[in-house]
Scaffold this motif. Sequence first.
Motif, PDB file in Angstrom:
ATOM      1  N   VAL A 121       0.846  -1.192   0.000  1.00 35.16           N
ATOM      2  CA  VAL A 121       0.000   0.000   0.000  1.00 35.16           C
ATOM      3  C   VAL A 121       0.883   1.242   0.000  1.00 35.16           C
ATOM      4  O   VAL A 121       1.526   1.546   1.007  1.00 35.16           O
ATOM      5  CB  VAL A 121      -0.935   0.017   1.231  1.00 35.16           C
ATOM      6  N   PRO A 122       0.947   1.979  -1.131  1.00 32.35           N
ATOM      7  CA  PRO A 122       1.708   3.229  -1.135  1.00 32.35           C
ATOM      8  C   PRO A 122       1.007   4.276  -0.271  1.00 32.35           C
ATOM      9  O   PRO A 122      -0.214   4.395  -0.306  1.00 32.35           O
ATOM     10  CB  PRO A 122       1.716   3.657  -2.599  1.00 32.35           C
ATOM     11  N   LYS A 123       1.776   5.003   0.517  1.00 35.70           N
ATOM     12  CA  LYS A 123       1.199   6.010   1.408  1.00 35.70           C
ATOM     13  C   LYS A 123       2.129   7.218   1.473  1.00 35.70           C
ATOM     14  O   LYS A 123       3.307   7.092   1.782  1.00 35.70           O
ATOM     15  CB  LYS A 123       1.014   5.412   2.811  1.00 35.70           C
ATOM     16  N   GLU A 124       1.595   8.383   1.175  1.00 37.40           N
ATOM     17  CA  GLU A 124       2.351   9.633   1.286  1.00 37.40           C
ATOM     18  C   GLU A 124       2.393  10.031   2.757  1.00 37.40           C
ATOM     19  O   GLU A 124       1.363  10.223   3.394  1.00 37.40           O
ATOM     20  CB  GLU A 124       1.679  10.724   0.456  1.00 37.40           C
ATOM     21  N   ILE A 125       3.601  10.148   3.295  1.00 35.71           N
ATOM     22  CA  ILE A 125       3.809  10.503   4.701  1.00 35.71           C
ATOM     23  C   ILE A 125       4.343  11.940   4.745  1.00 35.71           C
ATOM     24  O   ILE A 125       5.369  12.230   4.123  1.00 35.71           O
ATOM     25  CB  ILE A 125       4.814   9.549   5.378  1.00 35.71           C
ATOM     26  N   PRO A 126       3.662  12.829   5.472  1.00 30.05           N
ATOM     27  CA  PRO A 126       4.129  14.213   5.555  1.00 30.05           C
ATOM     28  C   PRO A 126       5.588  14.301   5.998  1.00 30.05           C
ATOM     29  O   PRO A 126       6.010  13.605   6.921  1.00 30.05           O
ATOM     30  CB  PRO A 126       3.202  14.844   6.600  1.00 30.05           C
ATOM     31  N   ASP A 127       6.349  15.127   5.312  1.00 30.33           N
ATOM     32  CA  ASP A 127       7.768  15.374   5.589  1.00 30.33           C
ATOM     33  C   ASP A 127       8.682  14.171   5.341  1.00 30.33           C
ATOM     34  O   ASP A 127       9.866  14.244   5.618  1.00 30.33           O
ATOM     35  CB  ASP A 127       7.979  15.876   7.030  1.00 30.33           C
ATOM     36  N   LYS A 128       8.123  13.049   4.850  1.00 31.53           N
ATOM     37  CA  LYS A 128       8.946  11.870   4.563  1.00 31.53           C
ATOM     38  C   LYS A 128       8.796  11.391   3.127  1.00 31.53           C
ATOM     39  O   LYS A 128       9.621  10.632   2.651  1.00 31.53           O
ATOM     40  CB  LYS A 128       8.596  10.730   5.513  1.00 31.53           C
ATOM     41  N   GLY A 129       7.710  11.780   2.478  1.00 35.38           N
ATOM     42  CA  GLY A 129       7.495  11.349   1.104  1.00 35.38           C
ATOM     43  C   GLY A 129       6.710  10.057   1.009  1.00 35.38           C
ATOM     44  O   GLY A 129       6.021   9.654   1.941  1.00 35.38           O
ATOM     45  N   LEU A 130       6.831   9.389  -0.118  1.00 42.93           N
ATOM     46  CA  LEU A 130       6.074   8.174  -0.396  1.00 42.93           C
ATOM     47  C   LEU A 130       6.749   6.966   0.254  1.00 42.93           C
ATOM     48  O   LEU A 130       7.941   6.712   0.031  1.00 42.93           O
ATOM     49  CB  LEU A 130       5.967   7.969  -1.908  1.00 42.93           C
ATOM     50  N   TRP A 131       5.982   6.245   1.052  1.00 42.09           N
ATOM     51  CA  TRP A 131       6.433   5.007   1.684  1.00 42.09           C
ATOM     52  C   TRP A 131       5.522   3.879   1.220  1.00 42.09           C
ATOM     53  O   TRP A 131       4.385   4.115   0.796  1.00 42.09           O
ATOM     54  CB  TRP A 131       6.396   5.127   3.205  1.00 42.09           C
ATOM     55  N   TYR A 132       6.002   2.663   1.329  1.00 39.95           N
ATOM     56  CA  TYR A 132       5.261   1.483   0.892  1.00 39.95           C
ATOM     57  C   TYR A 132       5.014   0.577   2.096  1.00 39.95           C
ATOM     58  O   TYR A 132       5.952   0.050   2.688  1.00 39.95           O
ATOM     59  CB  TYR A 132       6.051   0.744  -0.195  1.00 39.95           C
ATOM     60  N   ARG A 133       3.730   0.425   2.439  1.00 43.32           N
ATOM     61  CA  ARG A 133       3.357  -0.386   3.589  1.00 43.32           C
ATOM     62  C   ARG A 133       3.117  -1.828   3.159  1.00 43.32           C
ATOM     63  O   ARG A 133       2.489  -2.074   2.131  1.00 43.32           O
ATOM     64  CB  ARG A 133       2.074   0.148   4.219  1.00 43.32           C
ATOM     65  N   ILE A 134       3.574  -2.748   3.972  1.00 40.51           N
ATOM     66  CA  ILE A 134       3.304  -4.165   3.763  1.00 40.51           C
ATOM     67  C   ILE A 134       2.147  -4.537   4.687  1.00 40.51           C
ATOM     68  O   ILE A 134       2.243  -4.408   5.907  1.00 40.51           O
ATOM     69  CB  ILE A 134       4.543  -5.038   4.086  1.00 40.51           C
ATOM     70  N   VAL A 135       1.043  -4.983   4.072  1.00 44.16           N
ATOM     71  CA  VAL A 135      -0.166  -5.333   4.809  1.00 44.16           C
ATOM     72  C   VAL A 135      -0.484  -6.802   4.518  1.00 44.16           C
ATOM     73  O   VAL A 135      -0.548  -7.210   3.354  1.00 44.16           O
ATOM     74  CB  VAL A 135      -1.346  -4.426   4.410  1.00 44.16           C
ATOM     75  N   LEU A 136      -0.682  -7.571   5.584  1.00 44.59           N
ATOM     76  CA  LEU A 136      -0.990  -8.990   5.446  1.00 44.59           C
ATOM     77  C   LEU A 136      -2.465  -9.245   5.706  1.00 44.59           C
ATOM     78  O   LEU A 136      -3.059  -8.637   6.595  1.00 44.59           O
ATOM     79  CB  LEU A 136      -0.167  -9.820   6.441  1.00 44.59           C
ATOM     80  N   GLY A 137      -3.026 -10.164   4.928  1.00 49.56           N
ATOM     81  CA  GLY A 137      -4.395 -10.618   5.132  1.00 49.56           C
ATOM     82  C   GLY A 137      -5.439  -9.677   4.574  1.00 49.56           C
ATOM     83  O   GLY A 137      -5.159  -8.533   4.201  1.00 49.56           O
ATOM     84  N   ARG A 138      -6.641 -10.214   4.501  1.00 51.76           N
ATOM     85  CA  ARG A 138      -7.839  -9.463   4.099  1.00 51.76           C
ATOM     86  C   ARG A 138      -8.974 -10.002   4.949  1.00 51.76           C
ATOM     87  O   ARG A 138      -9.406 -11.140   4.759  1.00 51.76           O
ATOM     88  CB  ARG A 138      -8.129  -9.661   2.614  1.00 51.76           C
TER      89      ARG A 138
END
Length: 92
Positions: free
Chosen positions: A48-65
């Motif tokens: 899950v790409p997520k824009e983090i203030p003052d850090k830029g774009l980060w990529y979250r690893i999410v398990l399960g649904r």
Amino acid sequence: MTSPRGGAEGAAAATELWGVHVSSFPEAALATDDSLRWSRKQYLVTIVPKEIPDKGLWYRIVLGRFSGKAEAQSFAEDLRAREGVDYVLVMK
């Protein structure tokens, strides 16, 4: 119903789902490497790409649904015990 590796089944899969955030990376390649590690263990993985203030774009690893928060929380607790994961965050 949820599979042992975190997959929602049936009609619930089409609704808003919950997952367990286990890590984040500032580079897509690092996130891909980590997602492959989890996939090899037969977990359902979403990056899950997520824009983090003052850090830029980060990529979250999410398990399960999961169809509900309680299911995701239970999976997170099992994940800590089974895989020795220190960080887990239940999220939509």
